[in-house]
Design a protein around this motif. Sequence first.
Motif, mmCIF file in Angstrom:
data_model
loop_
_atom_site.group_PDB
_atom_site.id
_atom_site.type_symbol
_atom_site.label_atom_id
_atom_site.label_comp_id
_atom_site.label_asym_id
_atom_site.label_seq_id
_atom_site.Cartn_x
_atom_site.Cartn_y
_atom_site.Cartn_z
ATOM 1 N N MET A 1 36.082 28.769 -66.301
ATOM 2 C CA MET A 1 34.731 28.932 -65.668
ATOM 3 C C MET A 1 33.594 28.679 -66.565
ATOM 4 S SD MET A 1 32.668 32.511 -64.024
ATOM 5 C CE MET A 1 34.005 32.800 -62.988
ATOM 6 N N LYS A 2 32.735 27.882 -66.168
ATOM 7 C CA LYS A 2 31.535 27.196 -66.982
ATOM 8 C C LYS A 2 30.694 28.369 -67.349
ATOM 9 C CE LYS A 2 28.299 25.212 -63.793
ATOM 10 N NZ LYS A 2 27.513 23.890 -63.482
ATOM 11 N N THR A 3 30.094 28.094 -68.378
ATOM 12 C CA THR A 3 29.097 29.065 -68.773
ATOM 13 C C THR A 3 27.475 28.359 -68.840
ATOM 14 O OG1 THR A 3 30.458 30.314 -70.237
ATOM 15 C CG2 THR A 3 28.000 30.545 -70.662
ATOM 16 N N VAL A 4 26.505 29.062 -68.202
ATOM 17 C CA VAL A 4 25.246 28.444 -67.969
ATOM 18 C C VAL A 4 24.512 29.564 -68.701
ATOM 19 C CG1 VAL A 4 23.455 27.792 -66.389
ATOM 20 C CG2 VAL A 4 25.537 27.584 -65.724
ATOM 21 N N GLU A 5 23.493 28.941 -69.711
ATOM 22 C CA GLU A 5 22.604 29.764 -70.362
ATOM 23 C C GLU A 5 21.010 29.588 -69.995
ATOM 24 O OE1 GLU A 5 22.160 31.534 -74.952
ATOM 25 O OE2 GLU A 5 23.350 29.599 -74.637
ATOM 26 N N VAL A 6 20.483 30.508 -69.672
ATOM 27 C CA VAL A 6 19.226 30.104 -69.218
ATOM 28 C C VAL A 6 18.123 31.448 -70.049
ATOM 29 C CG1 VAL A 6 19.997 29.548 -67.116
ATOM 30 C CG2 VAL A 6 19.208 31.812 -67.204
ATOM 31 N N VAL A 7 16.779 31.014 -69.884
ATOM 32 C CA VAL A 7 15.865 32.039 -70.178
ATOM 33 C C VAL A 7 14.975 32.279 -69.057
ATOM 34 C CG1 VAL A 7 15.680 31.256 -72.514
ATOM 35 C CG2 VAL A 7 14.290 29.976 -70.885
ATOM 36 N N ALA A 8 14.335 33.472 -69.004
ATOM 37 C CA ALA A 8 13.720 34.068 -67.772
ATOM 38 C C ALA A 8 12.615 34.569 -68.391
ATOM 39 C CB ALA A 8 14.576 34.982 -67.011
ATOM 40 N N ALA A 9 11.408 34.433 -67.566
ATOM 41 C CA ALA A 9 10.041 35.203 -67.734
ATOM 42 C C ALA A 9 9.702 36.416 -67.161
ATOM 43 C CB ALA A 9 8.900 34.212 -67.811
ATOM 44 N N VAL A 10 9.606 37.397 -67.867
ATOM 45 C CA VAL A 10 9.145 38.589 -67.197
ATOM 46 C C VAL A 10 7.555 38.547 -67.388
ATOM 47 C CG1 VAL A 10 9.509 40.957 -66.667
ATOM 48 C CG2 VAL A 10 11.405 39.832 -67.378
ATOM 49 N N ILE A 11 7.101 38.193 -66.277
ATOM 50 C CA ILE A 11 5.565 37.828 -66.570
ATOM 51 C C ILE A 11 4.958 39.193 -66.097
ATOM 52 C CG2 ILE A 11 3.341 36.200 -65.764
ATOM 53 C CD1 ILE A 11 5.357 34.109 -65.302
ATOM 54 N N ARG A 12 3.922 39.688 -67.037
ATOM 55 C CA ARG A 12 3.434 41.084 -66.876
ATOM 56 C C ARG A 12 1.936 41.027 -66.672
ATOM 57 N NH1 ARG A 12 4.861 46.412 -70.561
ATOM 58 N NH2 ARG A 12 3.431 47.744 -69.340
ATOM 59 N N ASN A 13 1.283 41.771 -65.644
ATOM 60 C CA ASN A 13 0.038 41.720 -66.026
ATOM 61 C C ASN A 13 -0.483 43.324 -65.735
ATOM 62 O OD1 ASN A 13 -2.770 41.885 -65.598
ATOM 63 N ND2 ASN A 13 -2.948 40.275 -63.780
ATOM 64 N N LYS A 14 -0.706 43.929 -66.670
ATOM 65 C CA LYS A 14 -0.901 45.592 -66.574
ATOM 66 C C LYS A 14 0.593 46.055 -66.260
ATOM 67 C CE LYS A 14 -5.597 45.364 -66.172
ATOM 68 N NZ LYS A 14 -6.796 44.911 -65.313
ATOM 69 N N ASN A 15 0.593 46.833 -65.057
ATOM 70 C CA ASN A 15 1.806 47.371 -64.648
ATOM 71 C C ASN A 15 2.427 46.316 -63.340
ATOM 72 O OD1 ASN A 15 2.603 49.394 -66.108
ATOM 73 N ND2 ASN A 15 1.542 50.907 -65.272
ATOM 74 N N TYR A 16 2.113 45.193 -63.307
ATOM 75 C CA TYR A 16 2.560 44.387 -62.215
ATOM 76 C C TYR A 16 3.563 43.171 -62.972
ATOM 77 C CZ TYR A 16 -0.664 46.291 -58.772
ATOM 78 O OH TYR A 16 -1.413 47.187 -57.990
ATOM 79 N N ILE A 17 4.535 43.009 -62.267
ATOM 80 C CA ILE A 17 5.450 42.083 -62.520
ATOM 81 C C ILE A 17 5.634 40.930 -61.327
ATOM 82 C CG2 ILE A 17 7.968 41.385 -62.853
ATOM 83 C CD1 ILE A 17 6.607 43.364 -65.102
ATOM 84 N N PHE A 18 5.632 39.527 -61.973
ATOM 85 C CA PHE A 18 5.689 38.385 -61.229
ATOM 86 C C PHE A 18 7.138 38.111 -60.636
ATOM 87 C CE2 PHE A 18 5.090 34.148 -60.292
ATOM 88 C CZ PHE A 18 4.241 33.963 -59.414
ATOM 89 N N ALA A 19 7.294 38.117 -59.421
ATOM 90 C CA ALA A 19 8.678 37.729 -59.016
ATOM 91 C C ALA A 19 8.464 36.592 -58.297
ATOM 92 C CB ALA A 19 9.398 39.144 -58.149
ATOM 93 N N THR A 20 9.808 35.664 -58.216
ATOM 94 C CA THR A 20 9.714 34.531 -57.427
ATOM 95 C C THR A 20 10.879 34.342 -56.515
ATOM 96 O OG1 THR A 20 10.755 33.222 -59.284
ATOM 97 C CG2 THR A 20 8.326 32.981 -59.182
ATOM 98 N N GLN A 21 10.785 33.780 -55.348
ATOM 99 C CA GLN A 21 11.938 33.772 -54.380
ATOM 100 C C GLN A 21 12.289 32.159 -54.545
ATOM 101 O OE1 GLN A 21 11.094 34.314 -50.168
ATOM 102 N NE2 GLN A 21 13.145 35.206 -49.869
ATOM 103 N N ARG A 22 13.654 32.088 -54.702
ATOM 104 C CA ARG A 22 14.273 30.619 -54.919
ATOM 105 C C ARG A 22 14.147 29.984 -53.384
ATOM 106 N NH1 ARG A 22 17.641 29.494 -59.131
ATOM 107 N NH2 ARG A 22 18.646 27.718 -57.953
ATOM 108 N N GLY A 23 13.985 28.802 -53.350
ATOM 109 C CA GLY A 23 13.751 27.959 -52.310
ATOM 110 C C GLY A 23 14.712 26.810 -52.182
ATOM 111 N N TYR A 24 15.885 26.708 -52.830
ATOM 112 C CA TYR A 24 16.770 26.027 -52.776
ATOM 113 C C TYR A 24 18.139 26.310 -53.426
ATOM 114 C CZ TYR A 24 15.833 25.506 -57.744
ATOM 115 O OH TYR A 24 15.820 25.794 -58.883
#
Length: 130
Positions: A1-24
Amino acid sequence: MKTVEVVAAVIRNKNYIFATQRGYGDFKDGWEFPGGKIEKGETLQQALIREIREELETEIRVGDLIDTVEYDYPEFHLIMHCFWCTVESGKLILKEHQAAKWLPKEELDSVAWLPADRIVLKKIKATLSP
């Protein structure tokens, strides 16, 4: 099985977190923290800054590492480094995602997170104020 290494941003504004929905792709419609693959020669932080600039036309400040999550999807093994981030400049313009939301702590479970992203939610919730 191949390994994929990624980074992810947990973007915070006070107590809110930015979430994104994949489109593809295989995980279309799933919710995730924005980010992407690390290119050769990049640090994790450099990769995250570049990915957010490309995906959201936004400059971020990368903070502390929240967690490194490993998860086996059917087609690959994922290693995802998740960092706290804040917006430095820009308006979070969706270039690759079909939707986005700022979610307060009590609504973090209101979207269908992808499995690997769901793993880091517990640590995120523990950090946010009630």
